[in-house]
Scaffold this motif. Sequence first.
Motif: not given
Length: 593
Positions: A61-66, A408-409, A417-425
Motif C-alpha cells: 500500500v502507498p499512503i499519502i496523509l496530511k 479516502d478519509v 488520508i488517501s491510500a491504494t492497497p493492492s497485491g496478494g490477490w
Amino acid sequence: MFTTRPEIRGTFGAVATTHWLASAAGMSVLERGGNAFDAAVTAGFVLQIVEPHLNGPGGEVPIILKRRDAAEPQVICGQGPYPMAATPERFAALGLRQVPGTGLLPSVVPGAFDAWMLLLRDHGTWTPRAVLEQAITYAADGFPVLPRVSASIFAASDFFPAEWPSSAEVWLPGGNVPRPNSRLRTPAIAATYRRILAEAAAAGGDRVAQIEAARDAFYRGFVAEAVDRFYRSTELMDSTGRRHGGLLTADDFARYAARVEPTVSRVHHGVRVHKTGPWGQGPALLQTLALLDGFDLAAMDPAGEEFVHLLVECMKLSYADREVFYGDPDAAEVPLGVLLSDDYADQRRRLIGATASEALVPGDLPGAAERMRRVLAMADAETPVGLGHGEPTFAPLPVEWGDTVHLDVVDRWGNMISATPSGGWLQSSPAVPELGFSISTRGQMGWLESGHPSSVRPGTRPRTTLTPTLITRDGEGWLAMGTPGGDQQDQWTLAVLLRHLHHGMGLQAAIDAPLFTSKHFPQSFYPRSFEPGRLLVEERFGEAPIEGLRRRGHRVTVEGPWSLGRVCAAGIRDGFVVAAATPRLMQAYAIGR
C-alpha cells in the motif's frame, strides 16, 4: 447535473472506499473518537478480507496523509522490495524473458502490514487490537461474496485443486465455488491476525510497544518463517506454464521496513497536487498537469471530444517518460526536476496535435530513445499461458480494469488520508498454508534487462502503478482521491479532478460523468501488452464525441455505460466535509455526517 447518488456533505467526518463494509468500518472508528488515520487502518484491513481478489494481507500500500497540525503532507511507502535472490541472471537461467505474472517467482516482500502499523504508531491513537477487530470478525464469521470474487474463484476452480491445493483449501470450502452473495469465511487469516495480536499483547500495555511487537511478529516472527518454509520447499505452476519455486526468504522480510518520504507535487489551478515518488506512476499525473497548463480546459466540454483527445495525448507523452525514466530512485537516477519543470512541459507541449499520435515519444534526454526501443522490444516477449496474467485478470472473466482497492478519509479535525492497497490477490499466488493468504506478485513489473530504471534489482522496489492523490489548498488538506485500475488509475483520477477544478462539477457528478482510458503504452503487468492508439470509452459519451475521436485517429473501443473507473474521494470544501464514490460495480460507498 443528474447524479447517481448525492455528494456527501457534513461537518464531522467522511470515509469513501471501494466497498461499503470498509466504509462503514472506517466511519464507525470516527464515531468512536478515532481520527482519520485510525479509521484508514481499520478500513484497510477490512478491505483485505471483503475484496480478496483485489488485495490481501500479503499485499502492499502507498499512503499519502496530511495531518492538520503539519505543514506538509507525507508519503508512507508500503511497497516491499524484490527478494535479494531476484536478479535478471537468476530468471534468465530459468529460460525466462519476463517475470511471470503469477505463482511464486514474482513475489516481493509484502509491505502493507508494516505501512499500516507505521501509520497507526505515528499518527493514529488506537491499538492494533482495536483496528484489526472488524477485519478479524469478517474473516472468522463471514462476509458477503461479491460476484467478482465468485467469478475469480470459479475461473480457478479446476486449477486450484490440481496445482495450488493450499488455495483450494481457502477458497473452495467443501470443494465448492462460493456463490455470489453467499457468506464466506477465511478462518486461517483470522487465526493469523489473532496470533499477531496475542504477541502484541504480550509486549505489555503500552500502545507503541504493542505495535512494534506486531511488526516483529509479521516480519521477524512466525509470518516470515511460514512464508520462508513454503517458498523454499515448493515448486508450483505459474503463468509460464511451468512449475517454479520461490525466491522470497525470511531474511528478505527481516530486512524490510516501511518508510516515510516527502511527496512529489505541483501547483495547478490554485491547488497543490501531491503524489508519491517515481517508484510509483504518480509523477506522470503531475507531468500531465504541467502540459495542461497551456490549454483553456474550462472552455472545453468535460464530456466532449476535445477534452478527451487532449488528456489522452498529454498522457501519452507523460507515460512515455514513465516507461524510460521511472524506477526506484534508490537504485536509478530519475530526472524528476527536469520532467516536472515548466521549460520541459513547454517543449513537450509542441508535440500535441489535432490528431492522435501513434508513437511513444519520451523526452529528448540522454539515453531515452534507446531505452524506449528496448522497452518496445521487451514488451510482449512471451505469450501468456496457464493461470491468468496481469493485475489480476483470468480468462474467462469479463474484462475488468478494477484490480486493487482504494480508500479516502477526512475527520472533523482536518486530518486527511488517501491510500491504494493492492497485491496478494487470491488468484495471483498460492495461499501460504499456515497463514491462509497469498503474497504479492508485484515483481512482475520489472524488466529482465539490466540498465533500465525499472529493471529487477535485489532489494529495490518495483515500479508500481499504485497512485493515491492528496491535494492541498493554501497549505491545508483539500481533497483525497484515487481509484483502482493499474495503468488506468491516474487517467481516471485526472479526468475527475479536472472536471471538479475547471468545470465546477461536484465530486459525485465528476465521478459519475463518462470515463475513458488509453491503452497506448506498454502495460505494466505480464505479459506487458502494447496497443498503439487504442482508446476505450464508455458508451455514455454519445455518438458525436465517439465519432469525433475516431476521425482524429483514435482506435476507439466502446465499452459498457458504467464500465471504466472506480474513483473515490473525500475532502473539505466551503466549511464542509465532502465525499463521493463511484456507482460502477455497485459496491463503493461514501459515508459521512
